[in-house]
Design an enzyme around this catalytic site. Structure first.
Site, PDB file in Angstrom:
ATOM      1  N   PRO A   1     -14.099 -30.769   2.758  1.00 43.29           N
ATOM      2  CA  PRO A   1     -15.441 -31.307   2.509  1.00 43.29           C
ATOM      3  C   PRO A   1     -15.404 -32.798   2.166  1.00 43.29           C
ATOM      4  O   PRO A   1     -16.265 -33.561   2.616  1.00 43.29           O
ATOM      5  CB  PRO A   1     -15.935 -30.472   1.327  1.00 43.29           C
TER       6      PRO A   1
ATOM      7  N   LEU B   1      -7.097 -28.859   8.496  1.00 40.45           N
ATOM      8  CA  LEU B   1      -6.879 -30.204   7.987  1.00 40.45           C
ATOM      9  C   LEU B   1      -8.124 -30.688   7.233  1.00 40.45           C
ATOM     10  O   LEU B   1      -8.042 -31.086   6.060  1.00 40.45           O
ATOM     11  CB  LEU B   1      -6.575 -31.136   9.171  1.00 40.45           C
ATOM     12  N   THR B   2      -9.274 -30.602   7.920  1.00 41.97           N
ATOM     13  CA  THR B   2     -10.510 -31.187   7.382  1.00 41.97           C
ATOM     14  C   THR B   2     -10.955 -30.492   6.085  1.00 41.97           C
ATOM     15  O   THR B   2     -10.869 -29.275   5.962  1.00 41.97           O
ATOM     16  CB  THR B   2     -11.626 -31.079   8.436  1.00 41.97           C
TER      17      THR B   2
ATOM     18  N   ALA C   1     -12.811 -34.821   2.858  1.00 46.17           N
ATOM     19  CA  ALA C   1     -11.830 -35.523   3.686  1.00 46.17           C
ATOM     20  C   ALA C   1     -12.030 -35.191   5.155  1.00 46.17           C
ATOM     21  O   ALA C   1     -11.503 -34.203   5.662  1.00 46.17           O
ATOM     22  CB  ALA C   1     -10.411 -35.158   3.244  1.00 46.17           C
TER      23      ALA C   1
ATOM     24  N   GLU D   1     -11.758 -33.957  16.022  1.00 39.98           N
ATOM     25  CA  GLU D   1     -10.426 -34.547  16.245  1.00 39.98           C
ATOM     26  C   GLU D   1     -10.472 -36.058  16.392  1.00 39.98           C
ATOM     27  O   GLU D   1      -9.869 -36.643  17.298  1.00 39.98           O
ATOM     28  CB  GLU D   1      -9.738 -33.894  17.446  1.00 39.98           C
TER      29      GLU D   1
ATOM     30  N   SER E   1     -15.605 -40.992  17.555  1.00 37.19           N
ATOM     31  CA  SER E   1     -15.470 -42.124  18.481  1.00 37.19           C
ATOM     32  C   SER E   1     -15.151 -43.408  17.715  1.00 37.19           C
ATOM     33  O   SER E   1     -14.395 -44.264  18.196  1.00 37.19           O
ATOM     34  CB  SER E   1     -16.746 -42.298  19.295  1.00 37.19           C
ATOM     35  N   GLU E   2     -15.705 -43.529  16.500  1.00 34.59           N
ATOM     36  CA  GLU E   2     -15.448 -44.727  15.685  1.00 34.59           C
ATOM     37  C   GLU E   2     -13.961 -44.772  15.304  1.00 34.59           C
ATOM     38  O   GLU E   2     -13.303 -45.803  15.444  1.00 34.59           O
ATOM     39  CB  GLU E   2     -16.323 -44.714  14.423  1.00 34.59           C
TER      40      GLU E   2
ATOM     41  N   SER F   1     -12.898 -37.941   8.415  1.00 31.93           N
ATOM     42  CA  SER F   1     -12.170 -39.023   9.086  1.00 31.93           C
ATOM     43  C   SER F   1     -11.046 -39.536   8.193  1.00 31.93           C
ATOM     44  O   SER F   1      -9.964 -39.889   8.653  1.00 31.93           O
ATOM     45  CB  SER F   1     -13.127 -40.177   9.389  1.00 31.93           C
TER      46      SER F   1
ATOM     47  N   THR G   1     -11.609 -24.335  13.409  1.00 33.84           N
ATOM     48  CA  THR G   1     -11.795 -23.511  14.606  1.00 33.84           C
ATOM     49  C   THR G   1     -10.827 -22.324  14.604  1.00 33.84           C
ATOM     50  O   THR G   1      -9.659 -22.480  14.239  1.00 33.84           O
ATOM     51  CB  THR G   1     -11.567 -24.371  15.866  1.00 33.84           C
TER      52      THR G   1
HETATM   53  C1  LIG Z   1     -17.175 -27.340  15.573  1.00 31.34           C
HETATM   54  C2  LIG Z   1     -16.113 -28.080  14.833  1.00 31.34           C
HETATM   55  C3  LIG Z   1     -14.806 -27.653  14.905  1.00 31.34           C
HETATM   56  C4  LIG Z   1     -13.812 -28.305  14.165  1.00 31.34           C
HETATM   57  N1  LIG Z   1     -12.529 -27.803  14.189  1.00 31.34           N
HETATM   58  C5  LIG Z   1     -11.618 -28.320  13.312  1.00 31.34           C
HETATM   59  C6  LIG Z   1     -10.317 -27.726  13.177  1.00 31.34           C
HETATM   60  O1  LIG Z   1      -9.990 -26.760  13.875  1.00 31.34           O
HETATM   61  N2  LIG Z   1      -9.469 -28.238  12.262  1.00 31.34           N
HETATM   62  C7  LIG Z   1      -9.788 -29.298  11.470  1.00 31.34           C
HETATM   63  O2  LIG Z   1      -8.981 -29.683  10.651  1.00 31.34           O
HETATM   64  N3  LIG Z   1     -11.006 -29.910  11.602  1.00 31.34           N
HETATM   65  C8  LIG Z   1     -11.919 -29.440  12.495  1.00 31.34           C
HETATM   66  N4  LIG Z   1     -13.156 -30.025  12.601  1.00 31.34           N
HETATM   67  C9  LIG Z   1     -13.484 -31.172  11.748  1.00 31.34           C
HETATM   68  C10 LIG Z   1     -13.618 -32.483  12.492  1.00 31.34           C
HETATM   69  O3  LIG Z   1     -12.374 -32.928  12.913  1.00 31.34           O
HETATM   70  C11 LIG Z   1     -14.336 -33.487  11.566  1.00 31.34           C
HETATM   71  O4  LIG Z   1     -15.687 -33.086  11.516  1.00 31.34           O
HETATM   72  C12 LIG Z   1     -14.186 -34.888  11.995  1.00 31.34           C
HETATM   73  O5  LIG Z   1     -12.877 -35.332  11.818  1.00 31.34           O
HETATM   74  C13 LIG Z   1     -15.140 -35.831  11.242  1.00 31.34           C
HETATM   75  O6  LIG Z   1     -15.125 -35.653   9.871  1.00 31.34           O
HETATM   76  P1  LIG Z   1     -16.487 -35.481   9.052  1.00 31.34           P
HETATM   77  O7  LIG Z   1     -17.260 -34.447   9.730  1.00 31.34           O
HETATM   78  O8  LIG Z   1     -16.152 -35.275   7.638  1.00 31.34           O
HETATM   79  O9  LIG Z   1     -17.264 -36.847   9.221  1.00 31.34           O
HETATM   80  P2  LIG Z   1     -17.026 -38.230   8.395  1.00 31.34           P
HETATM   81  O10 LIG Z   1     -15.591 -38.561   8.369  1.00 31.34           O
HETATM   82  O11 LIG Z   1     -17.738 -38.130   7.103  1.00 31.34           O
HETATM   83  O12 LIG Z   1     -17.767 -39.249   9.314  1.00 31.34           O
HETATM   84  C14 LIG Z   1     -19.177 -39.499   9.287  1.00 31.34           C
HETATM   85  C15 LIG Z   1     -19.460 -40.730  10.140  1.00 31.34           C
HETATM   86  O13 LIG Z   1     -18.856 -41.864   9.544  1.00 31.34           O
HETATM   87  C16 LIG Z   1     -18.019 -42.526  10.457  1.00 31.34           C
HETATM   88  N5  LIG Z   1     -16.870 -43.126   9.786  1.00 31.34           N
HETATM   89  C17 LIG Z   1     -16.034 -42.552   8.888  1.00 31.34           C
HETATM   90  N6  LIG Z   1     -15.089 -43.412   8.547  1.00 31.34           N
HETATM   91  C18 LIG Z   1     -15.290 -44.540   9.240  1.00 31.34           C
HETATM   92  C19 LIG Z   1     -14.640 -45.819   9.304  1.00 31.34           C
HETATM   93  N7  LIG Z   1     -13.534 -46.055   8.615  1.00 31.34           N
HETATM   94  N8  LIG Z   1     -15.135 -46.750  10.120  1.00 31.34           N
HETATM   95  C20 LIG Z   1     -16.254 -46.505  10.849  1.00 31.34           C
HETATM   96  N9  LIG Z   1     -16.902 -45.332  10.829  1.00 31.34           N
HETATM   97  C21 LIG Z   1     -16.431 -44.359  10.023  1.00 31.34           C
HETATM   98  C22 LIG Z   1     -17.597 -41.442  11.433  1.00 31.34           C
HETATM   99  O14 LIG Z   1     -17.177 -41.997  12.653  1.00 31.34           O
HETATM  100  C23 LIG Z   1     -18.873 -40.633  11.539  1.00 31.34           C
HETATM  101  O15 LIG Z   1     -19.725 -41.217  12.465  1.00 31.34           O
HETATM  102  C24 LIG Z   1     -14.150 -29.427  13.380  1.00 31.34           C
HETATM  103  C25 LIG Z   1     -15.465 -29.875  13.344  1.00 31.34           C
HETATM  104  C26 LIG Z   1     -16.457 -29.213  14.040  1.00 31.34           C
HETATM  105  C27 LIG Z   1     -17.863 -29.703  13.936  1.00 31.34           C
END
Ligand SMILES: Cc1cc2nc3c(=O)[nH]c(=O)nc-3n(C[C@H](O)[C@H](O)[C@H](O)COP(=O)(O)OP(=O)(O)OC[C@H]3O[C@@H](n4cnc5c(N)ncnc54)[C@H](O)[C@@H]3O)c2cc1C
Lengths: 389, 266
Positions: free
Chosen positions: A130, A127-128, A132, A368, A371-372, A134, A160
């Site tokens: 670069p 799903l995730t 996209a 997944e 916390s925010e 949160s 994962t």
């Molecule tokens: C080890 C690992 C395994 C993973 N496995 C998978 C997987 O199997 N499949 C998959 O699809 N993804 C996976 N992920 C991705 C994971 O779900 C994302 O990293 C997560 O959703 C956060 O996205 P981001 O890293 O882009 O952070 P961002 O979305 O960029 O967030 C950065 C910060 O901004 C904050 N923020 C963002 N938007 C808001 C808002 N509207 N209001 C307040 N705060 C906000 C966030 O809370 C965070 O603190 C994995 C990640 C890791 C590290």
């Protein structure tokens, strides 16, 4: 007389069996795998042998069908010993096998589930991206129907189980067109790991879950047959939300199990470490840390099991799942913090299990749903004015 | 093949002696409240031996335990490993047995199960380590027994059994039905599987009392015991540390060797 906190016999036996397995098979190698940043095929196969893949899938597809609460207890027991192995199992079940069983047609189920349940191969959920995280709605990966094939272009990150020798299939969320109302149409596609045009790169250098496989995926005119569409065209967004709701319970289980593990290590250490002529646990400031941990673990367990109960009884559970994931991961944050503090300098050394738990915890507040984001989900459902965002 | 395994529930053998209290009147060891009861480890290997035989030759594995109602958990564990059925021998009259009265009760239960080719026991229970119940059952049933076994192969109605010796093993051929007591050299027991757990939870474990196994009440439990515990206590272990000095490593090593010889350790 309806309120009842007893676990069933299956649930108790599951805990006992997985704990026994984790102590004997995972505990002795966890530190080494963490240090080498190594995903273990052998250990994954052993976990499959005792039935840890396909926990919520009927036996006719090769699953062990132990029910959602038992599955959560299994993940909890794995995480009590090691976050990485718990991650492999939780992602494989909740994000890989889960959607194929939930949304797949009979042919797709028969094609993939038996091999996934036997541990022959693993499934991942992509799903995730670069751009996209949160904001999953802003994903850019596209799939275009050309003739009888979907042609995918784009990339995924942090997926994962997506870049190891066991990876067999990846569920990829992609934009497949525009809906009648002008919004983007999102669908999920089953992409075999060996599909031409797919490049998977293992992501190295993680702080936590170092023995779990994380991959970055690149799709360059990657073509898969039209029949690889999972469920209905345009259902991708709904499928993703539903998958995450369930998946959050397993992340919560990792928080709960990790808290329990850290608590047990902390009690053991604090009882045996003597300073000023007394075990350090006899100093009230330390005993109170342990009391707080015990209290929060009890609360976390009750919340998580209740969310599982809602799911198993086919009630709405989205908010409770978000609460459980948020709370259990933050409880573990506090538990590993206390546990390291009680270990003093030794808690900072890699020879002590608590050091790994301290690092492994960190993901739980991010993956997944950060916390925010989880607080946003809860806030939207408690009757406050406006759309909390 | 009809295979019967006898298993015992014991307090977790990993428990340190300090977690036990001794009741000197009743001559009983009382484990701390949170000591989990587990299957005696050699008995788990006896279950493994039976399951391996079933995997190879087919048949049915029946597990018996004499003990408290909590022993049902241990029996369920064996069902989760893959055993087919289990029975619990529980009756006030069975309380406080010795090896003789335990063997008698289990032998009666085995007769009640009926057909059997091999009876498996652990080489000894992980609590009292007496190692007599297996042979006692064989005696009571009038069948041959082989103790401390690491491998069993069956062909032509006979079993070829490898029996562990201090410096190797001997091969014994025995006619069937027979009883074997299994040792840790057999290898690790399998884990309970989640599918096994689902199957085990659906099974009930019938409870048999003195009458149901056709036993004479004078021969079971305390009434049938031929031995008496005179005194039960936790032995005090003492350890002493002596530092050996030496000009260099060789001298220190030879002093150590001489010392070890002096106390007859080498
Ligand atoms: C080890 C690992 C395994 C993973 N496995 C998978 C997987 O199997 N499949 C998959 O699809 N993804 C996976 N992920 C991705 C994971 O779900 C994302 O990293 C997560 O959703 C956060 O996205 P981001 O890293 O882009 O952070 P961002 O979305 O960029 O967030 C950065 C910060 O901004 C904050 N923020 C963002 N938007 C808001 C808002 N509207 N209001 C307040 N705060 C906000 C966030 O809370 C965070 O603190 C994995 C990640 C890791 C590290």
């Amino acid at each position: 007389m309806a309120l009842n906190f007893d676990l069933t016999e299956e649930q108790n036996l599951t805990r006992q069996a997985v704990r026994d397995f984790a102590e004997k098979e995972i505990a002795p190698v966890a530190q080494l795998l963490d240090e080498r940043e190594e995903f273990s095929v052998e250990l994954t196969r052993k976990m499959a042998e005792i039935g840890l893949l396909g926990c919520c899938v009927p036996e006719k597809y090769g699953g062990s069908n132990i029910g959602y609460t038992s599955y959560i207890i299994a993940v909890e027991e794995l995480a009590r010993v090691d976050g990485s192995q718990a991650a492999t199992i939780a992602a494989a079940n909740s994000l890989g096998i889960g959607p194929i069983y939930q949304f797949g047609n009979e042919k797709q189920r028969e094609e993939w589930l038996p091999r996934l349940c036997s541990g022959d191969i693993l499934a991942a959920f992509g799903l995730t991206e670069p751009e996209a995280g949160s904001d999953a709605g802003s994903s850019q990966t596209r799939a275009e129907l050309r003739g009888d094939h979907w042609v995918i272009n784009g990339s995924k990150i942090f997926i994962t189980n997506s870049a190891c020798s066991l990876t067999g299939v990846i569920i990829v969320q992609a934009i497949t067109g525009r809906r009648g109302d002008g919004k983007l149409e999102v669908s999920c596609l089953l992409v075999p790991a060996d599909a031409a045009g797919l490049t998977a790169r293992e992501m190295k250098g993680k702080m936590m879950w170092r023995a779990s496989n994380t991959g970055e995926l690149f799709f360059d005119d990657c073509a898969v047959p039209e029949v690889n569409l999972l469920g209905k065209r345009g259902d991708g967004f709904h499928q993703m939300l539903s998958t995450l709701d369930r998946g959050r319970l397993s992340i919560a289980a990792m928080g709960l199990g990790g808290s329990q593990g850290a608590f047990e290590l902390a009690v053991q250490y604090a009882n045996s470490r003597v300073q000023f002529g007394r075990p350090i646990s006899s100093f009230q400031v330390n005993a109170f840390k342990l009391a707080d941990m015990a209290l929060e673990i009890e609360l976390a367990r009750n919340l998580l099991y209740k969310a599982c109960w809602l799911l198993e009884n086919e009630r709405p559970f989205t908010v409770e799942a978000a609460m459980a994931k948020l709370y259990c991961s933050e409880v573990m944050h506090r538990c590993v913090h206390h546990a390291v503090q009680l270990h003093g300098g030794y808690g900072l050394m890699k020879d002590y299990r608590v050091e790994r738990m301290y690092r492994d915890q960190r993901l739980l507040e991010i993956g997944e749903g950060t916390s925010e984001v989880l607080r946003i989900i809860i806030a939207r459902n408690i009757g406050i004015a406006g759309r909390a965002m | 093949m009809n295979l019967i395994v006898c298993v015992k529930e014991i307090p977790d053998p990993e428990t340190p002696a300090s977690a036990f209290a001794i009741d000197p009147e009743a001559k009983r060891a009382i484990p701390a409240k949170d000591t989990p009861p587990v299957i005696s480890p050699f008995d788990e290997q006896a279950v493994e031996a039976a399951l391996r035989m079933k995997d190879e030759l087919g048949g049915k594995v029946t597990v018996l335990s004499m003990g408290a109602p909590s022993a049902e958990k241990v029996l369920k564990h064996t069902l989760s490993m893959g055993a087919d059925e289990a029975f619990l021998l529980n009756d006030g009259a069975f309380d406080n047995p010795d090896s003789t009265s335990t063997a008698y009760a289990l032998a009666q239960a085995i007769k009640k199960v009926g057909e059997y080719d091999i009876v498996f026991c652990g080489r000894q229970a992980g609590d009292f380590d007496a190692g007599q119940v297996g042979s006692g059952i064989a005696e009571s049933l009038g069948i041959p027994s082989v103790t401390v076994v690491k491998k069993i192969d069956v062909s032509d109605g006979k079993a070829r059994v490898e029996r562990v010796l201090p410096d190797g093993y001997e091969v014994v051929e025995v006619s069937l039905p027979a009883l074997v007591t299994v040792s840790s050299e057999l290898g690790e027991p399998r884990y309970a599987t989640l599918k096994g757990i689902m199957a085990a939870a659906k099974k009930t474990v019938p409870v048999w009392n003195t009458q149901e196994i056709g036993a004479e009440s004078s021969k079971v439990g305390a009434s049938g015991a031929r031995t008496k515990i005179q005194k039960l206590f936790i032995p005090v272990r003492e350890s002493k540390c002596e530092m050996l000095e030496g000009e260099n490593e060789e001298e220190a090593a030879s002093k150590l060797a001489l010392k070890l010889r002096e106390v007859k350790l080498i």
